[in-house]
Design a protein around this motif. Structure first.
Motif, short mmCIF file in Angstrom:
data_model
loop_
_atom_site.label_atom_id
_atom_site.label_comp_id
_atom_site.label_asym_id
_atom_site.label_seq_id
_atom_site.Cartn_x
_atom_site.Cartn_y
_atom_site.Cartn_z
N GLU A 62 0.88 -1.37 -0.11
CA GLU A 62 -0.20 -0.10 -0.07
C GLU A 62 0.69 1.20 0.17
OE1 GLU A 62 -2.68 -0.49 3.34
OE2 GLU A 62 -3.00 -2.40 2.75
N GLY A 63 2.21 1.15 0.52
CA GLY A 63 3.00 2.20 0.56
C GLY A 63 3.97 1.96 1.50
N ILE A 64 5.21 2.86 1.50
CA ILE A 64 6.23 2.60 2.45
C ILE A 64 6.26 3.79 3.43
CG2 ILE A 64 8.78 2.22 2.77
CD1 ILE A 64 8.50 1.32 -0.24
N GLY A 84 0.77 -2.89 5.03
CA GLY A 84 0.03 -3.90 4.68
C GLY A 84 0.77 -5.41 4.64
N LYS A 85 2.22 -5.25 4.96
CA LYS A 85 2.89 -6.36 5.00
C LYS A 85 3.52 -6.83 6.56
CE LYS A 85 3.85 -6.79 0.35
NZ LYS A 85 3.99 -8.10 -0.29
N GLY A 86 2.56 -6.72 7.50
CA GLY A 86 3.12 -6.82 8.67
C GLY A 86 3.61 -5.44 9.64
#
Length: 153
Positions: A62-64, A84-86
């Motif tokens: 979703e973004g960094i 969205g990656k933990g």
């Protein structure tokens, strides 16, 4: 607010007066005046130390969430969190160097991503892997804004 206006005015002046010109000094001799007297303008003119935050684009998330803290002693801390990656937060620390013209900083210890930022008034603009400004529709998403310290009442 006055500092911001002064900084923007100085940058605008520096950008418009970078041409070399020959001028006669008081003895009538020609001397070359160049942009070297204005070199390192971002480093010397702007209040660049501090913490900058933003959410940069991500190809598979979703973004960094990106945070970069630049310190006066030329050290930095950079943290990234992939939305969205933990909940893992990656942190890199090290030192940085200014470019010869004083407009960008290059962070050391960054191996798998962009490590150069254009320094502007209260913002850092992430540059691509070759140190060039990112263009296109997502260009504005590569800007990290400085956190401003608000005095408590």
């Amino acid at each position: 607010m006055k500092k911001v206006i002064l900084a923007v005015a100085c940058i605008a002046f520096a950008m418009t007066s970078c041409k070399k010109e020959n001028k006669a000094d008081s003895d009538g001799a020609n001397t070359e005046k160049s942009s070297t007297s204005l070199a390192k303008s971002s480093e010397n003119v702007l209040d660049w130390d501090g913490t900058y935050k933003g959410v940069t684009p991500c190809a598979d998330c979703e973004g960094i969430e990106t945070t970069v803290t630049l310190n006066r002693d030329k050290t930095y801390v950079m943290t990234t969190k992939y939305q969205g990656k933990g909940n893992d937060i990656l942190q890199v620390t090290g030192s940085f160097n200014w470019s010869d013209d004083g407009s960008t900083v290059k962070l050391d210890n960054i191996k798998d991503g962009p490590s150069q930022f254009l320094v502007g008034a209260n913002q850092l603009t992430m540059l691509d892997m070759e140190g060039k400004k990112i263009t296109g529709t997502l260009a504005k998403k590569y800007v990290l804004n400085k956190e401003m310290n608000v005095p408590e009442n």
